[in-house]
Design a protein around this motif. Structure first.
Motif: not given
Length: 320
Positions: A1-26
């Motif tokens: 199995m591909n190593r990428l498939e055995t770990r969680k995908r890494r997502v980095v969200a960059i920002g601030g204010g209410t916009g960042l907080s809102t999408i992080l809830r999802g």
């Protein structure tokens, strides 16, 4: 199995204010290794007072992100977001800001304070400031005048020509740079272009990390313009402003709203001199950017990005 498939995908969200907080809830509901990199440029209100008196990075945006990623969010929201109404020195302060300030005194370090509170509140993901010190914003306006301070920039109501950071030799938090370089997907925005998004991207280490990363980079554009900051801006104007500040093209995809905003809601925004951010078809072709159009907002008196919809788009980009 591909190593990428055995770990969680890494997502980095960059920002601030209410916009960042809102999408992080999802995003926190998805099976991801999630990192939020948050601006430390706020200098207004409770955050501004604490950054001056306690000589600490402003806690406001960090507080909102901790809340967004917390497992026990409803109760935390009530406690953390409580703002004192009375008292000569307490009035206007958020309890959450004071708790972060107290934790910094206890641990001796802002980043350690944030990590400790993340454990206490069972935060899903990692919350990191872009730098371990306060940043002050310097905006040079189109007429040549200069405005200092995040809270003062929109009040000037002038077209912004150039944004820079004080101090110029600001150092990115090493953990934030490492997260960016190791990401599978980087999400930038939504949020105030000049006071939430660019302050992160102008930190040298963060900027270089994004350019060196093999990750797909997505920019989520605002639905509405912001008075005194992006008056009259189209989607292309947002992208152009970012590229003019950080150089080479970095976005693979830009997510834009194509949903019809109810007239009653539009009228509320017009009273505040805010208008829809228009996407003109083909306008991003010269940048070689794929455009994803969707109805991005929910209506609750005012518009908020639809966290579920944005999460669906992010996951599609990640696995597509």
């Amino acid at each position: 199995m591909n190593r990428l498939e055995t770990r969680k995908r890494r997502v980095v969200a960059i920002g601030g204010g209410t916009g960042l907080s809102t999408i992080l809830r999802g995003l926190k509901k998805a099976d991801l290794e999630l990192t939020a990199i948050v601006t430390v440029a706020d200098d207004g209100g409770s955050s501004g007072i604490l950054r001056e008196e306690m000589k600490m990075p402003p806690p406001g945006d960090i507080r909102n992100v901790l809340l967004a990623l917390a497992e026990r969010e409803p109760l935390l929201q009530q406690i953390f977001q409580h703002r004192f109404q009375n008292g000569n020195h307490l009035a206007g302060h958020s309890l959450g800001n004071l708790i972060i300030a107290a934790m910094q005194e206890i641990t001796g370090d802002f980043v350690t304070a944030v990590k400790t509170l993340s454990r206490v509140f069972a935060v899903r993901g990692t919350v990191l400031p872009a730098a371990n010190q306060s940043i002050r914003l310097r905006a040079e306006m189109a007429d040549g005048t200069v405005v200092i301070g995040e809270s003062n920039i929109p009040k000037a109501k002038k077209k912004i020509a150039r944004l820079s950071l004080i101090p110029e030799d600001i150092e990115a938090l090493p953990e934030a740079v490492a997260a960016v370089k190791q990401a599978d997907l980087i999400v930038i925005g939504p949020g105030s272009l000049y006071t939430s998004v660019l302050p992160n991207l102008l930190v040298p280490g963060i900027q270089e990390g994004i350019k060196q990363s093999q990750a797909q980079v997505i920019y989520i554009c605002n639905v509405m313009t912001q008075p005194g900051e992006t008056d009259g801006y189209t989607v292309r104007d947002h992208v152009t402003a970012i590229y003019e500040h950080i150089g080479q093209p970095v976005f693979h995809k830009v997510v834009v709203n194509c949903g019809h905003i109810p007239p009653a809601v539009l009228k509320k925004y017009e009273e505040e001199e805010a208008y829809p951010v228009v996407y003109q078809p083909g306008s991003l072709d010269p940048f070689n950017i794929e455009v994803i159009e969707d109805r991005l907002f929910m209506v609750n008196d005012y518009l908020r990005h639809d966290a579920r919809k944005v999460t669906e788009i992010v996951l599609r980009c990640l696995h597509g």
